[in-house]
Design a protein around this motif. Structure first.
Motif, mmCIF file in Angstrom:
data_model
loop_
_atom_site.group_PDB
_atom_site.id
_atom_site.type_symbol
_atom_site.label_atom_id
_atom_site.label_comp_id
_atom_site.label_asym_id
_atom_site.label_seq_id
_atom_site.Cartn_x
_atom_site.Cartn_y
_atom_site.Cartn_z
ATOM 1 N N SER A 144 70.218 -28.098 -39.820
ATOM 2 C CA SER A 144 70.997 -28.220 -38.589
ATOM 3 C C SER A 144 72.491 -28.228 -38.867
ATOM 4 C CB SER A 144 70.642 -29.528 -37.879
ATOM 5 O OG SER A 144 71.048 -30.645 -38.664
ATOM 6 N N TRP B 163 76.286 -33.659 -38.796
ATOM 7 C CA TRP B 163 76.748 -34.147 -37.508
ATOM 8 C C TRP B 163 78.277 -34.274 -37.544
ATOM 9 C CZ3 TRP B 163 74.975 -34.812 -32.742
ATOM 10 C CH2 TRP B 163 75.616 -35.682 -31.882
ATOM 11 N N GLN C 74 79.843 -34.857 -32.367
ATOM 12 C CA GLN C 74 79.410 -34.395 -31.048
ATOM 13 C C GLN C 74 78.132 -33.567 -31.115
ATOM 14 O OE1 GLN C 74 83.008 -32.343 -29.750
ATOM 15 N NE2 GLN C 74 83.535 -34.093 -28.427
ATOM 16 N N ILE C 75 78.069 -32.680 -32.118
ATOM 17 C CA ILE C 75 76.896 -31.818 -32.280
ATOM 18 C C ILE C 75 76.607 -31.658 -33.763
ATOM 19 C CG2 ILE C 75 77.413 -30.517 -30.163
ATOM 20 C CD1 ILE C 75 78.365 -28.210 -32.019
ATOM 21 N N SER D 172 76.549 -29.088 -36.698
ATOM 22 C CA SER D 172 77.466 -27.957 -36.844
ATOM 23 C C SER D 172 76.795 -26.597 -36.707
ATOM 24 C CB SER D 172 78.190 -28.042 -38.187
ATOM 25 O OG SER D 172 77.263 -27.996 -39.265
ATOM 26 N N GLU E 139 74.293 -24.720 -29.543
ATOM 27 C CA GLU E 139 73.672 -24.862 -28.226
ATOM 28 C C GLU E 139 73.757 -26.297 -27.703
ATOM 29 O OE1 GLU E 139 71.432 -21.644 -30.500
ATOM 30 O OE2 GLU E 139 72.255 -23.635 -30.876
ATOM 31 N N MET E 140 73.987 -27.254 -28.604
ATOM 32 C CA MET E 140 74.060 -28.647 -28.180
ATOM 33 C C MET E 140 75.244 -28.911 -27.263
ATOM 34 S SD MET E 140 72.969 -30.720 -31.640
ATOM 35 C CE MET E 140 73.030 -32.309 -30.816
ATOM 36 N N ARG E 141 76.203 -27.996 -27.246
ATOM 37 C CA ARG E 141 77.338 -28.165 -26.342
ATOM 38 C C ARG E 141 76.896 -28.054 -24.881
ATOM 39 N NH1 ARG E 141 79.827 -24.875 -30.412
ATOM 40 N NH2 ARG E 141 81.370 -26.069 -31.604
ATOM 41 N N ASN F 33 75.180 -29.656 -22.895
ATOM 42 C CA ASN F 33 74.534 -30.966 -22.781
ATOM 43 C C ASN F 33 74.430 -31.450 -21.340
ATOM 44 O OD1 ASN F 33 77.200 -31.422 -22.341
ATOM 45 N ND2 ASN F 33 77.402 -33.159 -23.746
ATOM 46 N N TYR G 171 72.896 -36.782 -26.313
ATOM 47 C CA TYR G 171 72.570 -36.978 -27.707
ATOM 48 C C TYR G 171 73.364 -38.150 -28.298
ATOM 49 C CZ TYR G 171 71.082 -32.105 -27.085
ATOM 50 O OH TYR G 171 70.512 -30.953 -26.625
ATOM 51 N N TYR H 11 67.774 -38.893 -28.292
ATOM 52 C CA TYR H 11 68.306 -38.187 -27.133
ATOM 53 C C TYR H 11 67.612 -38.682 -25.877
ATOM 54 C CZ TYR H 11 64.145 -35.124 -26.881
ATOM 55 O OH TYR H 11 62.869 -34.632 -26.751
#
Length: 496
Positions: A217, A220, A223-224, A226, A230-232, A234, A239, A252
């Motif tokens: 992934s 961390w 915020q997300i 790296s 797609e985690m942006r 939200n 999360y 989450y």
């Protein structure tokens, strides 16, 4: 004789009680000290969102205790006895025994337990909560001590909500991980897992066989992760990543608690975030990684080759077949393929020994494992003879000046397009008998070709004769033969 003393009345009464008992659902969502669940009995969470009971996956004849969503599509989110099924749910039961929640099979043998220290408390109860968490606590109140929870022992699915976390305990040195099912009809632990890096790098790995990293992934960044941009997005999920002296973990939740969502470690090695579409009555894959399954390490197993343009994605190399046809058909390819015919080299049981041969496979990504060894050679024939004289040599490749050799099982083979410049040619060792059918076919094709050529020659000759005769009729150049029967025209083949 009174009605209550009538034996037929008693028999009917017992039958009705049995039917009622076999389908009863404990609405309170609890298993107390004097209760048990067997047969088709279930308990549900307070809102009815989740159900716990015995289930059988797909067409399997084996039964498991699990938790599932109360929706039309069977969606199991947790399994107690993953690799120890029961076969008779009416004589098996799950109950509180000796301070634990325990599953006994049809023979009365304990096959699963919460595995806590024994206690004499009479107020223990197992409760299914609305977030899908099964808890064992000492008392009827939510404020009573929590002894055990299923969220600490996830199987293949990670649910949103408080208490559901994936991470690493720095004190016990144990990970809370997701592990795929073996197949879609077998919840036994498969070979793919998702877990947090125990080396405190704040990143998640997808692992194969708990060792080979298939995906990361990225760390961390506050915020997300790296490598998960797609985690942006939200607007659905909230999360959080926690790192302290005791543990590191990720969790989450949903902004809208009326939605249903889950993250699954799929049998094929993908992690997928799915959301339930109520109007369509089906799950939608919101996000998945790795995006290309063929790019996953050894996705098709040993001697399997992955082609993103084919359906199914995985096929066995020529001369090989699936180790497990049932698993292969269910699209669980990790067991890979095995030889149809044993190699002749090194096989002392073969009386009439023939030399092994090599199957040419073009436009592929060469095996990543096992690691090949190399040597400088003058030509491709030296590669072939070197590999042929070493019974441990499974395959070779030639790049114009060097040979690469592989031994053992071939993993991570990927088929590329014919014009892909990254494509290489691999020569895989097969028993000579595997080539007999192809040789026969070639002979048959050659025979057909020769036969066709002869027929074409004959047809050409006949056509030539017909054309010549037609021309002679037009020009009147027929021969005449006269005998005692009179005169008649004829043509002579020697004329041609």
């Amino acid at each position: 004789m009174g009605v209550n003393n009538n034996p037929w009345f008693k028999l009917c009464f017992l039958f009705v009680c049995f039917c009622f008992q076999s389908h009863i659902s404990f609405a309170a969502g609890k298993i107390c000290g004097n209760q048990s669940i067997s047969g088709k009995q279930t308990i549900s969470s307070e809102t009815g969102e989740f159900i716990l009971g015995f289930f059988t996956p797909g067409n399997s004849s084996k039964y498991y205790v699990g938790i599932w969503f109360n929706i039309p599509e069977q969606t199991i989110v947790w399994v107690a006895n993953r690799d120890k099924p029961v076969f008779d749910i009416y004589t098996s039961d799950i109950r509180i025994s000796n301070g634990n929640l325990v599953l006994f099979n049809e023979s009365g043998i304990m096959i699963w337990s919460t595995n806590l220290s024994s206690t004499n408390s009479s107020s223990l109860e197992a409760v299914l909560l609305d977030e899908g968490n099964l808890v064992l606590r000492d008392g009827p109140s939510s404020s009573d001590p929590l002894l055990w929870q299923s969220f600490d022992h996830p199987t293949h699915i990670w649910l949103p909500g408080p208490g559901a976390k994936l991470g690493f305990n720095k004190i016990t040195k144990k990970s809370t991980r997701l592990t795929s099912w073996k197949t879609n009809e077998d919840p036994a632990p498969g070979c793919f897992s998702l877990e947090l890096d125990p080396n405190s790098t704040s990143q998640f790995f997808i692992l194969r066989d708990m060792s080979n990293i298939l995906w990361t992934s990225g760390p961390w960044n506050g915020q997300i992760f790296s490598l998960v941009p797609e985690m942006r997005l939200n607007y659905i999920f909230n999360y959080s990543y926690i790192d302290n002296e005791n543990e590191s973990y990720f969790q989450y939740s949903l902004y809208n608690n009326s939605l249903k969502s889950l993250l699954i470690m799929d049998v094929g090695g993908q992690i997928q975030q799915r959301t339930w579409l109520q109007p369509a009555k089906q799950w939608n894959v919101f996000w998945a990684v790795p995006r290309m399954q063929c790019e996953m390490y050894a996705y098709c197993g040993a001697f399997g080759i992955c082609n993103k343009e084919s359906e199914p994605l995985c096929n066995c190399l020529e001369g090989f077949g699936p180790k497990s046809v049932d698993e292969w058909n269910s699209r669980a390819y990790s067991d890979g393929c095995q030889r149809k015919t044993s190699l002749h080299c090194g096989n002392s049981s073969l009386v009439n020994k023939k030399s092994d041969r090599f199957l040419e496979i073009r436009s592929i990504v060469l095996p990543a494992n096992p690691r090949p060894w190399a040597m400088a050679v003058g030509n491709a024939q030296e590669c072939e003879s070197t590999c042929l004289n070493d019974c441990s040599c499974t395959a070779y490749a030639y790049n114009g000046s060097h040979c690469s050799f592989w031994s053992g099982e071939l993993l991570n083979l990927r088929q590329l397009a014919k014009d892909d410049i990254d494509g290489k040619t691999l020569y895989v060792r097969l028993a000579a008998s595997e080539f007999s059918s192809s040789n026969s076919n070639k002979g048959m094709v050659t025979g057909v070709a020769v036969g066709s050529s002869v027929m074409l020659i004959l047809l050409g000759l006949l056509l030539s004769v017909i054309l010549r005769r037609t021309n002679m009729r037009k020009t009147g150049t027929f021969f005449t033969h006269t005998d005692k029967h009179g005169s008649f025209p004829y043509f002579d083949l020697s004329f041609f």
